[in-house]
Design a protein around this motif. Structure first.
Motif, short mmCIF file in Angstrom:
data_model
loop_
_atom_site.label_atom_id
_atom_site.label_comp_id
_atom_site.label_asym_id
_atom_site.label_seq_id
_atom_site.Cartn_x
_atom_site.Cartn_y
_atom_site.Cartn_z
N GLY A 139 -8.89 30.30 26.33
CA GLY A 139 -8.43 28.96 26.01
C GLY A 139 -8.94 28.52 24.64
O GLY A 139 -9.49 29.31 23.87
N LEU A 140 -8.75 27.27 24.34
CA LEU A 140 -9.15 26.71 23.05
C LEU A 140 -10.67 26.62 22.98
O LEU A 140 -11.30 25.94 23.80
N THR A 141 -11.28 27.32 22.03
CA THR A 141 -12.75 27.39 21.96
C THR A 141 -13.35 26.71 20.75
O THR A 141 -14.52 26.34 20.77
N HIS A 142 -12.57 26.56 19.65
CA HIS A 142 -13.16 26.00 18.44
C HIS A 142 -12.09 25.57 17.44
O HIS A 142 -10.93 25.93 17.55
N ILE A 143 -12.56 24.82 16.47
CA ILE A 143 -11.80 24.52 15.26
C ILE A 143 -12.76 24.76 14.11
O ILE A 143 -13.95 24.46 14.22
N ALA A 144 -12.28 25.32 13.02
CA ALA A 144 -13.12 25.60 11.86
C ALA A 144 -12.72 24.68 10.72
O ALA A 144 -11.54 24.50 10.44
N LEU A 145 -13.74 24.09 10.09
CA LEU A 145 -13.53 23.20 8.96
C LEU A 145 -14.33 23.68 7.76
O LEU A 145 -15.51 24.04 7.91
N SER A 146 -13.71 23.66 6.60
CA SER A 146 -14.47 23.95 5.39
C SER A 146 -15.19 22.67 4.97
O SER A 146 -14.65 21.57 5.08
N VAL A 147 -16.44 22.84 4.53
CA VAL A 147 -17.26 21.71 4.09
C VAL A 147 -17.99 22.08 2.81
O VAL A 147 -18.26 23.25 2.56
N SER A 148 -18.30 21.08 2.00
CA SER A 148 -18.97 21.35 0.73
C SER A 148 -20.49 21.25 0.83
O SER A 148 -21.20 21.85 0.04
N ASP A 189 -23.24 34.23 6.56
CA ASP A 189 -22.29 35.30 6.79
C ASP A 189 -22.62 36.50 5.91
O ASP A 189 -22.73 36.38 4.69
N ALA A 190 -22.78 37.67 6.53
CA ALA A 190 -23.19 38.88 5.82
C ALA A 190 -22.15 39.33 4.78
O ALA A 190 -22.51 39.82 3.72
N GLU A 191 -20.87 39.16 5.08
CA GLU A 191 -19.82 39.61 4.16
C GLU A 191 -19.61 38.65 2.99
O GLU A 191 -19.43 39.08 1.86
N THR A 192 -19.58 37.36 3.27
CA THR A 192 -19.22 36.37 2.24
C THR A 192 -20.43 35.65 1.63
O THR A 192 -20.31 35.07 0.56
N GLY A 193 -21.56 35.65 2.33
CA GLY A 193 -22.74 34.95 1.84
C GLY A 193 -22.68 33.44 2.03
O GLY A 193 -23.52 32.72 1.50
N VAL A 194 -21.69 32.94 2.80
CA VAL A 194 -21.58 31.50 3.01
C VAL A 194 -22.30 31.09 4.30
O VAL A 194 -22.42 31.87 5.25
N SER A 195 -22.75 29.84 4.32
CA SER A 195 -23.40 29.29 5.51
C SER A 195 -22.34 28.91 6.53
O SER A 195 -21.32 28.32 6.19
N THR A 250 -20.59 19.20 26.27
CA THR A 250 -19.84 18.69 27.42
C THR A 250 -18.79 19.69 27.90
O THR A 250 -18.29 19.55 29.01
N ARG A 251 -18.46 20.68 27.05
CA ARG A 251 -17.46 21.69 27.37
C ARG A 251 -17.67 22.86 26.42
O ARG A 251 -18.29 22.71 25.38
N PRO A 252 -17.13 24.05 26.73
CA PRO A 252 -17.29 25.20 25.85
C PRO A 252 -16.33 25.12 24.65
O PRO A 252 -15.31 25.79 24.58
N PHE A 253 -16.67 24.27 23.70
CA PHE A 253 -15.87 24.06 22.50
C PHE A 253 -16.80 23.73 21.35
O PHE A 253 -17.74 22.93 21.53
N VAL A 254 -16.58 24.35 20.19
CA VAL A 254 -17.42 24.07 19.02
C VAL A 254 -16.57 23.72 17.82
O VAL A 254 -15.40 24.10 17.72
N VAL A 255 -17.18 22.98 16.91
CA VAL A 255 -16.63 22.77 15.57
C VAL A 255 -17.41 23.71 14.68
O VAL A 255 -18.65 23.66 14.62
N VAL A 256 -16.70 24.62 14.03
CA VAL A 256 -17.32 25.58 13.11
C VAL A 256 -17.25 24.99 11.71
O VAL A 256 -16.17 24.64 11.23
N LEU A 257 -18.40 24.87 11.08
CA LEU A 257 -18.47 24.40 9.69
C LEU A 257 -18.72 25.59 8.79
O LEU A 257 -19.65 26.37 9.03
#
Length: 136
Positions: A5-14, A37-43, A51-58
């Motif tokens: 099912g729906l587990t996350h949404i990813a957002l780019s942040v500065s 991240d080992a490949e890109t070097g980004v945080s 409350t549920r198995p859902f994350v916001v990925v930054l």
């Protein structure tokens, strides 16, 4: 256990720390995973309100173009109308309130839009009854 099912949404942040503070304050989310991240070097950070198995990925990048704006948004249900009004007052003071709270009746409820540090939109609401609708 495998996630389905729906587990996350990813957002780019500065600025990942500013975004963590924003979502902690306005969505009661906390960091549940953090890495460089080992490949890109980004945080990368995963935020969850537990409350549920859902994350916001930054994902921290140099230049952000908001994808969740104005009507595209993340929605967070507040525990009371008073709690929502308190959060809107903080957002107003910080210059983050995009729209004043409005009561749109059933099934939309009482809601307001906020702007996160990168221009993504977060909706605070009370009374939408999504969970109750799913139970019936």
């Amino acid at each position: 256990m495998i996630d389905i099912g729906l587990t996350h949404i990813a957002l780019s942040v500065s600025d990942i720390e500013q975004s963590i503070a924003f979502y902690s304050t306005y969505a009661s989310m906390q960091v549940v995973h953090r890495r460089l991240d080992a490949e890109t070097g980004v945080s990368v950070v995963w935020l969850c309100d537990r409350t549920r198995p859902f994350v916001v990925v930054l994902i921290e990048i140099a230049s952000v173009h908001p994808i969740l704006s104005p009507l595209a948004h993340l929605g967070v249900g507040c525990k009371s109308r008073e709690d929502m009004e308190r959060l809107c007052q903080i957002a107003r003071h910080e210059g983050r309130l995009l729209s004043e709270p409005k009561d749109s009746g059933y099934p939309i409820g009482y809601w307001a839009f906020l702007r996160d540090p990168d221009g993504h939109t977060l909706e605070l609401s009370y009374g939408q009854e999504i969970g109750l609708k799913l139970e019936s």
